[in-house]
Design a protein around this motif. Sequence first.
Motif, PDB file in Angstrom:
ATOM      1  N   UNK A 146       0.814  -1.223   0.000  1.00  0.00           N
ATOM      2  CA  UNK A 146       0.000   0.000   0.000  1.00  0.00           C
ATOM      3  C   UNK A 146       0.845   1.270   0.000  1.00  0.00           C
ATOM      4  N   UNK A 147       1.942   1.236  -0.745  1.00  0.00           N
ATOM      5  CA  UNK A 147       2.806   2.412  -0.843  1.00  0.00           C
ATOM      6  C   UNK A 147       2.522   3.141  -2.156  1.00  0.00           C
ATOM      7  N   UNK A 148       2.467   4.457  -2.107  1.00  0.00           N
ATOM      8  CA  UNK A 148       1.943   5.250  -3.216  1.00  0.00           C
ATOM      9  C   UNK A 148       2.736   5.084  -4.512  1.00  0.00           C
ATOM     10  N   UNK A 149       4.060   5.251  -4.459  1.00  0.00           N
ATOM     11  CA  UNK A 149       4.855   5.251  -5.684  1.00  0.00           C
ATOM     12  C   UNK A 149       5.358   3.856  -6.043  1.00  0.00           C
ATOM     13  N   UNK A 150       5.970   3.170  -5.080  1.00  0.00           N
ATOM     14  CA  UNK A 150       6.481   1.824  -5.341  1.00  0.00           C
ATOM     15  C   UNK A 150       6.681   1.096  -4.028  1.00  0.00           C
ATOM     16  N   UNK A 151       6.754  -0.232  -4.125  1.00  0.00           N
ATOM     17  CA  UNK A 151       7.152  -0.999  -2.951  1.00  0.00           C
ATOM     18  C   UNK A 151       8.614  -0.743  -2.627  1.00  0.00           C
ATOM     19  N   UNK A 152       9.466  -0.732  -3.675  1.00  0.00           N
ATOM     20  CA  UNK A 152      10.889  -0.453  -3.490  1.00  0.00           C
ATOM     21  C   UNK A 152      11.445   0.264  -4.700  1.00  0.00           C
ATOM     22  N   UNK A 153      12.240   1.299  -4.463  1.00  0.00           N
ATOM     23  CA  UNK A 153      12.857   2.070  -5.538  1.00  0.00           C
ATOM     24  C   UNK A 153      14.360   2.148  -5.304  1.00  0.00           C
ATOM     25  N   UNK A 154      15.132   1.942  -6.382  1.00  0.00           N
ATOM     26  CA  UNK A 154      16.581   2.125  -6.306  1.00  0.00           C
ATOM     27  C   UNK A 154      16.966   3.100  -7.415  1.00  0.00           C
ATOM     28  N   UNK A 155      17.693   4.148  -7.026  1.00  0.00           N
ATOM     29  CA  UNK A 155      18.080   5.212  -7.944  1.00  0.00           C
ATOM     30  C   UNK A 155      19.594   5.211  -8.076  1.00  0.00           C
ATOM     31  N   UNK A 156      20.089   4.831  -9.256  1.00  0.00           N
ATOM     32  CA  UNK A 156      21.529   4.732  -9.489  1.00  0.00           C
ATOM     33  C   UNK A 156      21.953   5.647 -10.615  1.00  0.00           C
ATOM     34  N   UNK A 157      21.981   6.922 -10.363  1.00  0.00           N
ATOM     35  CA  UNK A 157      22.375   7.897 -11.373  1.00  0.00           C
ATOM     36  C   UNK A 157      23.812   8.357 -11.155  1.00  0.00           C
ATOM     37  N   UNK A 158      24.096   8.963 -10.011  1.00  0.00           N
ATOM     38  CA  UNK A 158      25.443   9.481  -9.739  1.00  0.00           C
ATOM     39  C   UNK A 158      26.371   8.408  -9.183  1.00  0.00           C
ATOM     40  N   UNK A 159      25.829   7.446  -8.427  1.00  0.00           N
ATOM     41  CA  UNK A 159      26.627   6.381  -7.801  1.00  0.00           C
ATOM     42  C   UNK A 159      25.869   5.072  -7.892  1.00  0.00           C
ATOM     43  N   UNK A 160      26.581   3.945  -7.866  1.00  0.00           N
ATOM     44  CA  UNK A 160      25.874   2.654  -7.817  1.00  0.00           C
ATOM     45  C   UNK A 160      25.067   2.541  -6.521  1.00  0.00           C
ATOM     46  N   UNK A 161      23.853   2.060  -6.643  1.00  0.00           N
ATOM     47  CA  UNK A 161      23.000   1.819  -5.481  1.00  0.00           C
ATOM     48  C   UNK A 161      22.344   0.469  -5.671  1.00  0.00           C
ATOM     49  N   UNK A 191      10.871  -0.307  -8.700  1.00  0.00           N
ATOM     50  CA  UNK A 191      11.282   0.730  -9.636  1.00  0.00           C
ATOM     51  C   UNK A 191      12.794   0.902  -9.562  1.00  0.00           C
ATOM     52  N   UNK A 192      13.478   0.705 -10.700  1.00  0.00           N
ATOM     53  CA  UNK A 192      14.921   0.902 -10.783  1.00  0.00           C
ATOM     54  C   UNK A 192      15.199   1.972 -11.834  1.00  0.00           C
ATOM     55  N   UNK A 193      15.926   3.026 -11.438  1.00  0.00           N
ATOM     56  CA  UNK A 193      16.181   4.153 -12.328  1.00  0.00           C
ATOM     57  C   UNK A 193      17.681   4.407 -12.404  1.00  0.00           C
ATOM     58  N   UNK A 194      18.229   4.449 -13.616  1.00  0.00           N
ATOM     59  CA  UNK A 194      19.636   4.765 -13.801  1.00  0.00           C
ATOM     60  C   UNK A 194      20.477   3.555 -14.131  1.00  0.00           C
ATOM     61  N   UNK A 195      21.546   3.795 -14.884  1.00  0.00           N
ATOM     62  CA  UNK A 195      22.417   2.704 -15.329  1.00  0.00           C
ATOM     63  C   UNK A 195      23.169   2.049 -14.186  1.00  0.00           C
ATOM     64  N   UNK A 196      23.266   2.727 -13.035  1.00  0.00           N
ATOM     65  CA  UNK A 196      23.994   2.173 -11.890  1.00  0.00           C
ATOM     66  C   UNK A 196      23.053   1.672 -10.788  1.00  0.00           C
ATOM     67  N   UNK A 197      21.791   1.480 -11.150  1.00  0.00           N
ATOM     68  CA  UNK A 197      20.820   0.933 -10.199  1.00  0.00           C
ATOM     69  C   UNK A 197      20.859  -0.588 -10.258  1.00  0.00           C
ATOM     70  N   UNK A 198      21.151  -1.223  -9.143  1.00  0.00           N
ATOM     71  CA  UNK A 198      21.233  -2.683  -9.054  1.00  0.00           C
ATOM     72  C   UNK A 198      20.039  -3.205  -8.261  1.00  0.00           C
TER      73      UNK A 198
END
Length: 219
Positions: A146-161, A191-198
């Motif tokens: 019941x989370x609005x945007x996503x259950x889990x989000x990883x954002x890997x733009x500037x650094x690997x995450x 939701x995974x965003x960015x080339x460095x999102x693992x």
Amino acid sequence: GLTIDHISLEFGSGDGGRGVRLAASARADLRNVHIRAVTGAGVKVSQGGAFLRLRHALIADIAPNPSSGFEGHGVDVLSGGSALIEHSRVHHCATAGIYASGVDARVRVVGSVVDGTTANLQAALGDGVFVNLGGKVQVDGSRLANNRMSGGRVLGLANPASLVLVGVAIENQPLPPGAPAAQDTTGAGLLAVGAQANLRAVATLVRASRTVAVNVVLG
């Protein structure tokens, strides 16, 4: 280190109180703790080796920072900090239930529930777990619901995450009543965003996501 057992921290609406903040190198073991209706973060783990162990706890109704419109995290872990969250519930926070941001910000979640995350004052986000700027989170045997945007989000733009899920159930809220489905862009399971999102999910169930089960955006 500090040990706190069986305590409740609660503030009335609009009081602007904050929960628990661990400064650099601080260590705390919070057991059977209720933290409710605070502003900014239920527990904030600052940079520089701070460590939090949270067990059998409830963190709920965390409001955004009124000056920035952001934050409102249940557990907020920054660069160099770490947290172990066991058999706890993080409920009805703004922006993110669990937030790990910065190089070597590390969180492990075991047997817990993160649910009901809402948007912040900028009408944005609302993730159960949000990993950003080099953070690392592993979630085991837990439920993200019941989370609005996503259950889990990883954002890997500037650094690997990285976000690793093992034996996790992800269930997102249905479309709000009366809202046209074509206008609703929230509600991804993962939701995974960015080339460095693992992103790695093992034995994980994604059910009843409004838009897509797993959304991967390279950028």
